[in-house]
Design a protein around this motif. Structure first.
Motif, PDB file in Angstrom:
ATOM      1  N   MET A   1       0.834  -1.201   0.000  1.00 38.69           N
ATOM      2  CA  MET A   1       0.000   0.000   0.000  1.00 38.69           C
ATOM      3  C   MET A   1       0.869   1.251   0.000  1.00 38.69           C
ATOM      4  SD  MET A   1      -3.245  -0.693  -0.065  1.00 38.69           S
ATOM      5  CE  MET A   1      -3.976   0.768   0.625  1.00 38.69           C
ATOM      6  N   LEU A   2       0.458   2.261  -0.776  1.00 38.92           N
ATOM      7  CA  LEU A   2       1.188   3.514  -0.813  1.00 38.92           C
ATOM      8  C   LEU A   2       0.645   4.459   0.254  1.00 38.92           C
ATOM      9  CD1 LEU A   2       1.311   4.075  -4.670  1.00 38.92           C
ATOM     10  CD2 LEU A   2       3.168   3.280  -3.227  1.00 38.92           C
ATOM     11  N   ASP A   3       1.550   5.079   1.004  1.00 33.51           N
ATOM     12  CA  ASP A   3       1.149   6.041   2.030  1.00 33.51           C
ATOM     13  C   ASP A   3       1.014   7.411   1.378  1.00 33.51           C
ATOM     14  OD1 ASP A   3       0.568   7.218   4.398  1.00 33.51           O
ATOM     15  OD2 ASP A   3       2.644   7.323   5.108  1.00 33.51           O
ATOM     16  N   LEU A   4      -0.225   7.906   1.251  1.00 35.23           N
ATOM     17  CA  LEU A   4      -0.473   9.131   0.505  1.00 35.23           C
ATOM     18  C   LEU A   4      -0.818  10.290   1.426  1.00 35.23           C
ATOM     19  CD1 LEU A   4      -2.615   7.794  -2.477  1.00 35.23           C
ATOM     20  CD2 LEU A   4      -0.153   8.145  -2.364  1.00 35.23           C
ATOM     21  N   ASP A   5      -0.212  11.425   1.161  1.00 34.46           N
ATOM     22  CA  ASP A   5      -0.523  12.664   1.877  1.00 34.46           C
ATOM     23  C   ASP A   5      -1.900  13.159   1.421  1.00 34.46           C
ATOM     24  OD1 ASP A   5      -0.425  15.849   1.814  1.00 34.46           O
ATOM     25  OD2 ASP A   5       0.912  15.136   3.407  1.00 34.46           O
ATOM     26  N   PRO A   6      -2.726  13.663   2.337  1.00 39.56           N
ATOM     27  CA  PRO A   6      -4.061  14.163   1.947  1.00 39.56           C
ATOM     28  C   PRO A   6      -4.016  15.222   0.854  1.00 39.56           C
ATOM     29  CG  PRO A   6      -3.905  13.986   4.325  1.00 39.56           C
ATOM     30  CD  PRO A   6      -2.534  13.714   3.807  1.00 39.56           C
ATOM     31  N   THR A   7      -2.981  16.058   0.868  1.00 35.11           N
ATOM     32  CA  THR A   7      -2.858  17.082  -0.178  1.00 35.11           C
ATOM     33  C   THR A   7      -2.656  16.440  -1.543  1.00 35.11           C
ATOM     34  OG1 THR A   7      -1.885  18.627   1.408  1.00 35.11           O
ATOM     35  CG2 THR A   7      -1.582  19.124  -0.932  1.00 35.11           C
ATOM     36  N   VAL A   8      -1.836  15.382  -1.584  1.00 35.45           N
ATOM     37  CA  VAL A   8      -1.603  14.659  -2.841  1.00 35.45           C
ATOM     38  C   VAL A   8      -2.904  14.032  -3.333  1.00 35.45           C
ATOM     39  CG1 VAL A   8      -0.412  12.698  -3.891  1.00 35.45           C
ATOM     40  CG2 VAL A   8       0.830  14.220  -2.343  1.00 35.45           C
ATOM     41  N   VAL A   9      -3.657  13.440  -2.409  1.00 32.85           N
ATOM     42  CA  VAL A   9      -4.942  12.827  -2.782  1.00 32.85           C
ATOM     43  C   VAL A   9      -5.878  13.876  -3.377  1.00 32.85           C
ATOM     44  CG1 VAL A   9      -6.996  11.650  -1.923  1.00 32.85           C
ATOM     45  CG2 VAL A   9      -4.740  10.988  -1.075  1.00 32.85           C
ATOM     46  N   LEU A  10      -5.951  15.044  -2.736  1.00 36.16           N
ATOM     47  CA  LEU A  10      -6.820  16.120  -3.216  1.00 36.16           C
ATOM     48  C   LEU A  10      -6.422  16.562  -4.618  1.00 36.16           C
ATOM     49  CD1 LEU A  10      -9.044  18.223  -2.825  1.00 36.16           C
ATOM     50  CD2 LEU A  10      -7.345  19.692  -1.699  1.00 36.16           C
ATOM     51  N   LEU A  11      -5.127  16.729  -4.843  1.00 31.98           N
ATOM     52  CA  LEU A  11      -4.657  17.161  -6.163  1.00 31.98           C
ATOM     53  C   LEU A  11      -4.931  16.096  -7.220  1.00 31.98           C
ATOM     54  CD1 LEU A  11      -1.280  18.867  -5.168  1.00 31.98           C
ATOM     55  CD2 LEU A  11      -3.406  19.983  -5.884  1.00 31.98           C
ATOM     56  N   LEU A  12      -4.790  14.836  -6.859  1.00 39.26           N
ATOM     57  CA  LEU A  12      -5.072  13.762  -7.808  1.00 39.26           C
ATOM     58  C   LEU A  12      -6.571  13.705  -8.138  1.00 39.26           C
ATOM     59  CD1 LEU A  12      -2.748  10.899  -6.509  1.00 39.26           C
ATOM     60  CD2 LEU A  12      -2.494  12.225  -8.617  1.00 39.26           C
ATOM     61  N   VAL A  13      -7.409  13.945  -7.131  1.00 34.31           N
ATOM     62  CA  VAL A  13      -8.854  13.969  -7.368  1.00 34.31           C
ATOM     63  C   VAL A  13      -9.224  15.135  -8.293  1.00 34.31           C
ATOM     64  CG1 VAL A  13     -11.081  14.398  -6.261  1.00 34.31           C
ATOM     65  CG2 VAL A  13      -9.494  12.740  -5.272  1.00 34.31           C
ATOM     66  N   LEU A  14      -8.617  16.292  -8.076  1.00 34.65           N
ATOM     67  CA  LEU A  14      -8.867  17.437  -8.956  1.00 34.65           C
ATOM     68  C   LEU A  14      -8.391  17.147 -10.374  1.00 34.65           C
ATOM     69  CD1 LEU A  14      -7.893  20.417  -6.608  1.00 34.65           C
ATOM     70  CD2 LEU A  14     -10.185  19.723  -7.330  1.00 34.65           C
ATOM     71  N   ALA A  15      -7.273  16.443 -10.487  1.00 41.08           N
ATOM     72  CA  ALA A  15      -6.788  16.049 -11.816  1.00 41.08           C
ATOM     73  C   ALA A  15      -7.785  15.110 -12.491  1.00 41.08           C
ATOM     74  CB  ALA A  15      -5.421  15.378 -11.701  1.00 41.08           C
ATOM     75  N   GLY A  16      -8.375  14.214 -11.713  1.00 42.12           N
ATOM     76  CA  GLY A  16      -9.394  13.315 -12.256  1.00 42.12           C
ATOM     77  C   GLY A  16     -10.615  14.071 -12.748  1.00 42.12           C
ATOM     78  N   LEU A  17     -11.037  15.094 -11.996  1.00 44.33           N
ATOM     79  CA  LEU A  17     -12.177  15.918 -12.397  1.00 44.33           C
ATOM     80  C   LEU A  17     -11.895  16.641 -13.716  1.00 44.33           C
ATOM     81  CD1 LEU A  17     -14.969  17.156 -11.594  1.00 44.33           C
ATOM     82  CD2 LEU A  17     -13.674  18.988 -10.490  1.00 44.33           C
ATOM     83  N   ALA A  18     -10.729  17.298 -13.796  1.00 44.74           N
ATOM     84  CA  ALA A  18     -10.361  18.019 -15.014  1.00 44.74           C
ATOM     85  C   ALA A  18     -10.206  17.064 -16.190  1.00 44.74           C
ATOM     86  CB  ALA A  18      -9.060  18.786 -14.786  1.00 44.74           C
ATOM     87  N   SER A  19      -9.609  15.905 -15.922  1.00 44.22           N
ATOM     88  CA  SER A  19      -9.417  14.909 -16.970  1.00 44.22           C
ATOM     89  C   SER A  19     -10.747  14.426 -17.537  1.00 44.22           C
ATOM     90  CB  SER A  19      -8.634  13.719 -16.413  1.00 44.22           C
ATOM     91  OG  SER A  19      -8.579  12.664 -17.335  1.00 44.22           O
ATOM     92  N   GLY A  20     -11.712  14.160 -16.646  1.00 40.57           N
ATOM     93  CA  GLY A  20     -13.017  13.697 -17.095  1.00 40.57           C
ATOM     94  C   GLY A  20     -13.711  14.711 -17.974  1.00 40.57           C
ATOM     95  N   PHE A  21     -13.624  15.990 -17.595  1.00 38.03           N
ATOM     96  CA  PHE A  21     -14.268  17.045 -18.382  1.00 38.03           C
ATOM     97  C   PHE A  21     -13.637  17.155 -19.766  1.00 38.03           C
ATOM     98  CE2 PHE A  21     -14.915  21.317 -19.936  1.00 38.03           C
ATOM     99  CZ  PHE A  21     -16.242  21.579 -19.629  1.00 38.03           C
ATOM    100  N   VAL A  22     -12.308  17.263 -19.810  1.00 35.40           N
ATOM    101  CA  VAL A  22     -11.598  17.397 -21.085  1.00 35.40           C
ATOM    102  C   VAL A  22     -11.839  16.171 -21.968  1.00 35.40           C
ATOM    103  CG1 VAL A  22      -9.302  17.499 -22.152  1.00 35.40           C
ATOM    104  CG2 VAL A  22      -9.833  18.955 -20.193  1.00 35.40           C
ATOM    105  N   ASP A  23     -11.780  14.996 -21.351  1.00 34.37           N
ATOM    106  CA  ASP A  23     -11.947  13.765 -22.113  1.00 34.37           C
ATOM    107  C   ASP A  23     -13.332  13.681 -22.731  1.00 34.37           C
ATOM    108  OD1 ASP A  23     -10.256  11.593 -22.777  1.00 34.37           O
ATOM    109  OD2 ASP A  23     -11.522  10.239 -21.636  1.00 34.37           O
TER     110      ASP A  23
END
Length: 260
Positions: A1-23
């Motif tokens: 399991m990867l130990d993820l910082d909450p800030t990293v998780v938030l940024l990855l979730v935002l990247a997923g949101l932007a990716s979904g829209f553009v895609d």
């Protein structure tokens, strides 16, 4: 399991949101999402990054392809064989994914994006309306060839796949940008599914972060599809040019070593 910082998780979730829209609008959301995973998960292997990207992406392509189908009603005579061939191509590409270095793809992708961007920019009438170039068997053969070729690329690497589907359907078969985007989403859903058929048994998917990004991607995909359908082909064309330009800058910087 990867130990993820909450800030990293938030940024990855935002990247997923932007990716979904553009895609959902023009394709190519993976060029946002996969680099975000690379930066955010430095301890993950390349196959884990690809597999997690596919899990997040299929959430968005599921909702966006459904939205497009309900509102655009693309003809199944084209999108069904396109999806089948895209699935098979992606299956083969995913089997080779662990053996192909990313560095081998970037110069090719950059050259393709430059050609695509210039072609769309200097031909403003292209993609405004559907004017099919071929009929019957030639049209079907073209759709199947597009599905196999781009599907194989998506299974092996992936970023930019949706954009390649869109411009191929517009340029080679004569669809409008809006109808091409609808078919591209369905084909992209098939390629994501095929890749997961390979990656899940390998245990390569990072389920926690993948599902979190997938939920955000789903929301982005729904919003992007609704905007694209309501705004029409002209909006999709302009958005396409802007996104491709951004991709050229990012990948060009990678190839030239400008981004470190």
């Amino acid at each position: 399991m990867l130990d993820l910082d909450p800030t990293v998780v938030l940024l990855l979730v935002l990247a997923g949101l932007a990716s979904g829209f553009v895609d959902a609008v023009v394709g190519g959301g993976g060029l946002i999402q996969l680099p975000a995973l690379v930066v955010g998960l430095p301890g993950a292997t390349p196959v884990q990054l690809l597999a997690t990207n596919k899990l997040a992406s299929i959430c968005g392509t599921t909702v966006s392809s459904t939205t497009y189908y309900r509102r655009v009603r693309p003809h199944p005579g084209t999108f069904v064989p396109l999806m089948i061939c895209a699935f098979l191509g992606s299956l083969g590409g995913a089997l080779l994914a662990s053996q192909i270095p990313r560095e081998a793809f970037e110069p090719i992708v950059l050259a393709a994006l430059l050609v695509i961007g210039a072609w769309v920019l200097f031909r403003p009438s292209v993609g405004g309306e559907t004017e099919l170039k071929y009929a019957d068997r030639r049209h079907l053969a073209g759709a199947m060839l597009i599905g196999i070729a781009i599907g194989a690329y998506d299974g092996a690497l992936g970023p930019g796949t949706g954009s390649f589907f869109v411009v191929s359907l517009v340029g080679l078969l004569g669809y409008s940008f809006l109808e091409a985007s609808a078919k591209a989403r369905m084909a992209n859903w098939a390629t994501n599914l095929a890749a997961l058929v390979v990656f899940v048994p390998q245990g390569a998917v990072l389920w926690g972060i993948g599902l979190a990004m997938g939920l955000a991607n789903l929301v982005g995909g729904y919003l992007g599809a609704r905007v694209a359908v309501s705004k029409g082909a002209g909006f999709v064309r302009v958005f396409f040019i802007l996104v491709v330009s951004a991709f050229i800058l990012r990948i060009g910087g990678d190839v030239l070593g400008l981004w470190g």
